[in-house]
Design a protein around this motif. Sequence first.
Motif, PDB file in Angstrom:
ATOM      1  N   ILE A   1      36.265   8.942  25.054  1.00 45.31           N
ATOM      2  CA  ILE A   1      35.593   9.723  26.339  1.00 45.31           C
ATOM      3  C   ILE A   1      34.093   9.689  26.261  1.00 45.31           C
ATOM      4  O   ILE A   1      33.502   9.774  27.355  1.00 45.31           O
ATOM      5  CB  ILE A   1      36.050  11.240  26.198  1.00 45.31           C
ATOM      6  N   LEU A   2      33.468   8.966  24.995  1.00 45.06           N
ATOM      7  CA  LEU A   2      31.995   8.940  25.188  1.00 45.06           C
ATOM      8  C   LEU A   2      31.568   7.595  25.653  1.00 45.06           C
ATOM      9  O   LEU A   2      30.512   7.381  25.986  1.00 45.06           O
ATOM     10  CB  LEU A   2      31.417   9.538  23.682  1.00 45.06           C
ATOM     11  N   ILE A   3      32.498   6.514  25.239  1.00 47.43           N
ATOM     12  CA  ILE A   3      32.121   5.338  25.322  1.00 47.43           C
ATOM     13  C   ILE A   3      32.779   4.699  26.608  1.00 47.43           C
ATOM     14  O   ILE A   3      32.467   3.384  27.283  1.00 47.43           O
ATOM     15  CB  ILE A   3      32.296   4.424  24.307  1.00 47.43           C
ATOM     16  N   ALA A   4      33.509   5.327  27.479  1.00 49.27           N
ATOM     17  CA  ALA A   4      34.270   4.382  28.699  1.00 49.27           C
ATOM     18  C   ALA A   4      33.143   4.174  29.569  1.00 49.27           C
ATOM     19  O   ALA A   4      33.379   3.429  30.060  1.00 49.27           O
ATOM     20  CB  ALA A   4      35.254   5.514  29.064  1.00 49.27           C
ATOM     21  N   HIS A   5      32.123   5.010  29.979  1.00 51.36           N
ATOM     22  CA  HIS A   5      31.471   4.567  30.902  1.00 51.36           C
ATOM     23  C   HIS A   5      30.549   3.545  30.665  1.00 51.36           C
ATOM     24  O   HIS A   5      30.013   2.826  31.555  1.00 51.36           O
ATOM     25  CB  HIS A   5      30.502   5.804  31.474  1.00 51.36           C
ATOM     26  N   ARG A   6      30.188   3.350  29.465  1.00 57.02           N
ATOM     27  CA  ARG A   6      29.057   2.367  29.040  1.00 57.02           C
ATOM     28  C   ARG A   6      30.032   0.864  28.908  1.00 57.02           C
ATOM     29  O   ARG A   6      29.545  -0.162  29.471  1.00 57.02           O
ATOM     30  CB  ARG A   6      28.891   2.680  27.520  1.00 57.02           C
TER      31      ARG A   6
END
Length: 434
Positions: free
Chosen positions: A88-93
């Motif tokens: 959830i923290l890295i998906a957009h990166r």
Amino acid sequence: MSVVGNLGDLFFEDEENRVCKDIPDEACRDQPQNAGLHLLSLTATKSGDGLLDPKLILPWLLQSVGAPSAAIGLLVPMRESLALLPQILIAHRVREMKRRKWVWALGSAIEAAAIFAMVACLVAFEGAAAGWSVAALLAIFALGRSLASVSYKDVLGKTISKTKRGSITGLAGSVAAAVVLAYGGALALDILPLEQTVLLIGLGVGGALFAIAAFAFTMLVEEAGANEGAENGFKAILTYGQQAWADKQFRLFVITRALLTVTALAPPYLLLSAGENGERNLGTLGSFVLASSIAAILGSYVWGSLSDRSSRRVLMYSAIAGFVVLAASSAIAMIEAAQGWWPLAAPFALFLLMLSYQGVRQGRKIHLTDMAKAEDRAIYTAVSNTMIGIVLLVMGAFGFLADQLGLSFVLGAFAVFCLAAVFVAMRLDEVQED
């Protein structure tokens, strides 16, 4: 690369007649090579997962060096939760990157390094030092898995055309299942002696398979692009999580799924209960691996068609099966007279428990897909995965309870959770009905 290309040709017609439904034309010509690389990489990582197996093989190895139950009990919660929560923290990166194969390769390389370090720790340490070192390394392994998981679907979607993806991933899963089944059979039939050295070599082979997969994946031909729409997943959870939780059926689904996490957490405790004689000797490990592999293969047939008719009933039946197996196992573990034959019967109990676990996996995937509207499906999935990741971390506390109150108490508590899940699942809608 010709061998890999030949593997890929199994899935595609000749170049003149090849159809690329939803990938760029420039990616079409590379599909056979890419398909072979996907097949090689996935087969290697899935086989490596089976040789590691935090539910059975790692617990056996830790038991063999005298690690505490608290450390062993943390293995599955840590492996499952830390593979989910960071996404959830890295998906957009990851979404902002033009080529995501490097993320998957990095994740697999991290997993390989963590496994090699586990082998070193199990050779060098005993007792609590070995247990907590391996638990920490499994946490690093899980973080690598989160990188691989969050990037794989995008890479698959960019490099392999629709109608071929399921065939490739399905064949990889089948080959890996056959490898693990053969490994369990060799241990059960004493073709491979059930010794710490043999299992450590198997663990090292698993690490090598992840390293091979990481290298092979870098050779994929992935076209740049499709990096629009990157949204901070954590902000999305905060924004839409409250809206999802307001849906009563979604709440009931998450509670049911949370209660049934015990079907994934229970196998190490069941394994330990079969060897709870203070001798660090769990001679039935091969039978456990064999039982787990057969249950995984049969599970899709047992639950697949029923899930399409009623995913609600699949969740209920899985919960009932889990309750019966865990309650019986808890009772037997308390009976001193049963200690002589329980190690022989425990693999059969594990087989039934893993069938229950497969039902939970099948039922919850289909139920969420059919329950949610198309526009809500992605956020419902993200919110539920995040909540279950937190639940799994909390459930790691049962390892400490096993040290204090015994394995029978933990198995009994898990049985109660399954029973509660039956009554919650009864309140779910029949989402397959119009």
